[in-house]
Scaffold this active site. Structure first.
Site, PDB file in Angstrom:
ATOM      1  N   THR A  11       5.277 -17.230 -38.715  1.00 42.01           N
ATOM      2  CA  THR A  11       5.246 -16.229 -40.056  1.00 42.01           C
ATOM      3  C   THR A  11       6.230 -15.560 -39.810  1.00 42.01           C
ATOM      4  O   THR A  11       7.030 -15.509 -39.049  1.00 42.01           O
ATOM      5  CB  THR A  11       4.141 -15.272 -39.921  1.00 42.01           C
ATOM      6  OG1 THR A  11       4.364 -14.565 -38.461  1.00 42.01           O
ATOM      7  CG2 THR A  11       2.445 -16.494 -39.456  1.00 42.01           C
ATOM      8  N   GLY A  16      15.164 -13.684 -41.519  1.00 40.90           N
ATOM      9  CA  GLY A  16      16.209 -12.468 -40.661  1.00 40.90           C
ATOM     10  C   GLY A  16      15.452 -13.528 -38.727  1.00 40.90           C
ATOM     11  O   GLY A  16      16.126 -13.923 -39.014  1.00 40.90           O
ATOM     12  N   TYR A 149       4.149   2.453 -37.036  1.00 36.41           N
ATOM     13  CA  TYR A 149       5.650   1.148 -36.819  1.00 36.41           C
ATOM     14  C   TYR A 149       5.077   1.270 -35.497  1.00 36.41           C
ATOM     15  O   TYR A 149       4.462  -0.528 -34.843  1.00 36.41           O
ATOM     16  CB  TYR A 149       6.615   0.911 -37.520  1.00 36.41           C
ATOM     17  CG  TYR A 149       7.497   0.046 -36.822  1.00 36.41           C
ATOM     18  CD1 TYR A 149       7.563  -0.595 -37.996  1.00 36.41           C
ATOM     19  CD2 TYR A 149       8.196   0.244 -35.735  1.00 36.41           C
ATOM     20  CE1 TYR A 149       8.293  -2.384 -37.240  1.00 36.41           C
ATOM     21  CE2 TYR A 149       8.775  -1.023 -35.127  1.00 36.41           C
ATOM     22  CZ  TYR A 149       8.926  -1.976 -36.309  1.00 36.41           C
ATOM     23  OH  TYR A 149       9.922  -3.351 -35.917  1.00 36.41           O
TER      24      TYR A 149
END
Ligand code: NDP
Length: 257
Positions: A11, A16, A149
């Site tokens: 996914t 990146g 996060y």
């Protein structure tokens, strides 16, 4: 060829770390399905990856879309041997300046999306498969403004341990790769210009014992290890690829006399 005849789902494979990992997997002999939301970068990634790849537009926060992506990958490749649940977003959530939507979107993407990716893939995994979740050094560092996060990535670690125990009867391993600051487009929002990027890199490098950011390819090599039979007895653990940030938090150049 460490992944000869293996099939993989990544996914967030259009940018990146996910894209670097897709390249590493294909070079090691695997066929790889990548997902992402952005059609243009999915197309560009597919053009780079070639005929052993397929690209599927799917939002990881949309359970039905995730299930459809898994079904499409399985239809094209057969059962899966590797899942790299890598899609994730950053975001600033300081105390006193945070909105619920932002906080929840980070958790929805980085935790809930990861769980439902694994749940969607689980019935379609070969026994002995390898699942790798993308964590972060931020789960450990207590960096200001990163509550959502950091919580999401600490949650990834906790979830991986549960998943490892649940899937062990099928010989399926579940591990976490936790990058430190790594040079990818994830930093574009925080540092939109080349000057801002250079400044950010300088600041970050100062607190990393090895004195530099990581490269996406360095994370990909670790994910390749965890995906391969070389890691056949590695399960329920977390590998930091962070230049020493987690292990030696005061080892960076700024702390040297
Ligand atoms: P990028 O921004 O380059 O890649 C993020 C990827 O996630 C993109 O492919 C993006 O594709 C995908 N993505 C984001 N949200 C969704 C969604 N809802 N559904 C499907 N795909 C999604 O960043 P990185 O490669 O750096 O990040 C990859 C992972 O590594 C993340 O989980 C991140 O938290 C983690 N990480 C990164 C670090 C770093 O310094 N780079 C450090 C520690 C951890 P699209 O936009 O098309 O949806």
């Amino acid at each position: 060829m460490r992944l000869k005849n293996k099939t993989a789902l990544i996914t967030g494979g259009n940018s990146g770390i996910g894209l670097a990992t897709a390249k590493a997997f294909i070079a090691a002999g695997a066929r790889v399905a990548i997902t992402g939301r952005n059609k243009a970068t999915l197309d560009a990634a597919l053009a780079e990856l070639g005929s052993d790849a397929m690209a599927l537009q799917a939002d990881a926060t949309d359970i039905a879309a995730t299930e459809q992506a898994v079904a499409a990958a399985v239809q094209a490749f057969g059962k899966l041997d590797i899942v790299f649940a890598n899609a994730g977003i950053p975001g600033s959530t300081p105390i006193g300046g945070s909105r619920l939507e932002v906080f929840e979107q980070i958790l929805r993407t980085n935790i809930t999306g990861v769980f439902f990716t694994v749940q969607a893939a689980a019935p379609h995994l070969n026994d002995g498969a390898s699942i790798i979740l993308n964590g972060s050094v931020m789960s450990q560092l207590g960096s200001p403004g990163s509550s959502a996060y950091a919580a999401s990535k600490a949650g990834v670690r906790g979830m991986a341990r549960v998943m490892a125990s649940e899937l062990a009867p099928r010989g399926i391993r579940v591990n976490v790769v936790s990058p430190g600051a790594t040079r990818t487009p994830i930093w574009d929002g925080a540092a939109p210009t080349p000057e801002a990027k250079a400044q950010l890199e300088k600041r970050l490098s100062g607190i990393i014992p090895l004195g530099r950011l990581g490269e996406a390819e360095e994370i990909a090599k670790t994910v390749l290890f965890l995906a391969s039979d070389d890691a056949s007895n590695v399960n329920g653990t977390e590998i930091f690829v962070d230049g020493g940030s987690n292990g030696s938090p005061v080892g960076g150049p700024v702390f040297r006399g």
